[in-house]
Design a protein around this motif. Structure first.
Motif, short mmCIF file in Angstrom:
data_model
loop_
_atom_site.label_atom_id
_atom_site.label_comp_id
_atom_site.label_asym_id
_atom_site.label_seq_id
_atom_site.Cartn_x
_atom_site.Cartn_y
_atom_site.Cartn_z
N UNK A 1 36.90 36.76 43.17
CA UNK A 1 36.22 35.68 42.46
C UNK A 1 35.02 35.13 43.22
N UNK A 2 34.79 35.62 44.45
CA UNK A 2 33.71 35.08 45.28
C UNK A 2 32.60 36.07 45.55
N UNK A 3 32.78 37.33 45.16
CA UNK A 3 31.73 38.32 45.35
C UNK A 3 31.95 39.46 44.36
N UNK A 4 30.99 40.37 44.34
CA UNK A 4 31.12 41.58 43.54
C UNK A 4 31.40 42.75 44.49
N UNK A 5 32.67 43.00 44.76
CA UNK A 5 33.00 44.02 45.76
C UNK A 5 32.71 45.44 45.30
N UNK A 6 31.86 46.13 46.03
CA UNK A 6 31.57 47.54 45.78
C UNK A 6 31.94 48.30 47.05
N UNK A 7 33.23 48.62 47.17
CA UNK A 7 33.76 49.19 48.40
C UNK A 7 33.69 50.72 48.35
N UNK A 8 33.16 51.30 49.41
CA UNK A 8 33.17 52.74 49.59
C UNK A 8 33.98 53.08 50.84
#
Length: 530
Positions: free
Chosen positions: A245-252
């Motif tokens: 809810x605090x960021x747009x996680x784009x994890x690789x």
């Protein structure tokens, strides 16, 4: 302002505490014995006496009960809740506590962590540690000085020393056991009376009309609790369950590290990290104590040979061991046979914040990069210095909307340092990894020779006599280098990295802070056309 400086319990009478009280701008008063059950009444009386003279009071009480547990009582709720007491959380707790904030830290497990990450502190990170007054946290934990790196490729090696000539002799990198380092910082934070450390598992953020008001957490006895504060800072690490809810996680996850500890051996170059440009990807070694060396073997992708059925041991012995420097071969084999093989995914996540009133995201919960260059701790400490300076003008954090708008400058001002480290980590990992592509091979060789991203390699191909084949490879090399660096820069944000002064949020930071960052070269000057 009233500050309770010290509270301790009589061994003969655990119901009685000694409290040391200090008024701001006045010397401490004498010690005052008071029954712990009457502590709140005592504090209230003090508050009523002072309330006509001062608009804000800061009163807290911390004591040790007969059972040995640390107890905490406060006449006021905390200013800040910090979720997580790893590197970022514990350093932040000490920093904000030193500035007079009441801080409530909730950490899932307060015993010494046993992790194979966060073991390397670059010289820039050590300088930030000094700024925060935490430099003694790398003392008495058998931390090792790191003066640079040694690169190995195809039987050759080269030394890259840190440019430390203009700094005091104590300034260098440090490598250590992560858990020892974290425990030292937790101890420093816990020494402050206005910092409360509590073991508990935070399960959710408490929101009201889009504003975070606090957290819900479960203590070790299984009881659910709620805690409230004007500002909640989430530092719960790479596996954060609160970041959504605090960021747009784009994890690789480009690769995984296989971790070993080599015992009673000497690295070829003392006080240096060692990077072996192996096939298929790099091997990293550095000392973590006076007798132990951490070895990380990078394996591309997420599918690893099985440790349980012995596939991992065979892979390490047959594929990796022949690429290890000869003086480390036997300790490497012994570490495999000993069987303490650990793995961890190498996560990368650019910072895409969702500014939320009442909350902030920091540390690996917010931003990650490949750990090859050991930059994560440095980024975290740099962010904490920045946040501390930004919050200092705010004596009251209760206006969540105003504070949220103001702290948008944090996301902009952190970019030059964080993005530089992130870009370097991502680019070097890709360049140092083996590839059958001829251009990638040339790029890898060029980087090894002069740590450039293509210029030297192109020169070698075109001189003394260019040919069509060489020109074609040179063009592919430039294209390959661009294909590595540009996507990383795009993910970090071109405008944020190079044109931070074009954001309005940049100018919400205190003028003195912007001037300081410009003098350090961490941000660019304001364009004349703005």
């Amino acid at each position: 302002m009233l500050l309770l400086q010290r509270a301790s319990v009589f061994p003969s009478d655990p119901t009685t505490a000694i409290i040391k009280v200090e008024k701001s701008h006045h010397p401490p008063q004498n010690q005052i014995p008071v029954g712990t059950n009457a502590a709140v009444k005592f504090i209230s009386n003090c508050i009523s006496l002072e309330s006509n003279r001062e608009s804000k009071l800061s009163v807290s009480l911390k004591w040790t009960s007969a059972s040995g547990d640390t107890e905490f009582s406060s006449a006021f709720p905390p200013d800040v809740i910090i979720v997580g007491a790893g590197v970022a959380g514990s350093a932040l707790a000490h920093t904000l506590g030193k500035d007079g904030r009441h801080v409530h830290v909730i950490e899932r497990d307060l015993t010494e962590p046993d992790r194979i990450i966060g073991e390397l502190l670059q010289p820039g990170g050590y300088l930030k540690l000094i700024e925060l007054g935490l430099e003694d946290c790398v003392e008495q934990i058998d931390a090792q000085r790191v003066l640079g790196y040694a690169l190995f490729k195809d039987g050759k090696n080269t030394i890259l020393s840190y440019p430390l000539e203009k700094f005091p002799a104590n300034v260098a990198g440090r490598s250590f056991y992560n858990g020892r380092f974290i425990q030292k910082m937790r101890e420093k934070a816990a020494e402050l009376l206005n910092v409360r450390m509590e073991q508990g598992n935070v399960t959710s953020l408490l929101e009201e009309n889009g504003t975070v008001k606090g957290v819900q957490y479960r203590t070790k006895d299984g009881v659910e609790h709620k805690a409230y504060a004007p500002l909640t800072i989430v530092c719960d690490g790479c596996f954060s369950n609160l970041r959504q809810s605090l960021c747009q996680p784009k994890i690789e996850v480009p690769s995984c590290f296989v971790g070993l500890i080599l015992e009673n051996c000497q690295l070829p170059f003392a006080n240096h990290g060692h990077v072996i440009l192996a096939d298929p990807s790099p091997i990293l070694l550095y000392p973590i104590s006076s007798t132990e060396v951490r070895c990380f073997v990078d394996l591309p992708g997420q599918k690893l040979p099985s440790i349980r059925n012995g596939e991992m041991s065979k892979y390490l012995k047959n594929i990796v061991a022949p690429q290890i420097p000869p003086e480390l071969h036997d300790p490497f084999i012994y570490a495999i046979d000993r069987g303490n093989i650990r793995t961890m995914p190498n996560r990368s996540m650019p910072a895409y914040p969702l500014p939320t009133p009442g909350a902030l995201l920091m540390g690996d919960a917010f931003n990650m990069r490949h750990p090859l260059t050991g930059g994560g701790v440095t980024v975290a400490l740099s962010d904490i210095v920045l946040l501390r300076d930004l919050l200092r003008p705010f004596h009251n954090l209760n206006d969540a909307a105003l504070l949220c708008k103001y702290l948008e400058s944090f996301y902009i001002l952190r970019k030059p340092v964080a993005s530089t480290i992130n870009t370097l980590a991502g680019a070097l990992y890709k360049v140092f990894s083996a590839s059958p592509d001829q251009a990638r091979k040339q790029l890898r060789q060029a980087c090894f020779d002069y740590l450039s991203l293509g210029v030297y390699g192109v020169g070698c191909l075109l001189f003394p006599f260019p040919s069509f084949e060489r020109i074609w490879i040179a063009a592919k090399l430039i294209w390959c280098a661009s294909g590595i660096i540009f996507p990383i820069i795009k993910a970090e944000g071109v405008r944020q990295m190079f044109f931070a002064a074009t954001f309005l949020a940049y100018y919400r930071a205190p003028l003195g802070r912007r001037s300081l960052l410009r003098r350090r070269g961490e941000i660019s000057p304001q364009p004349k056309w703005l």
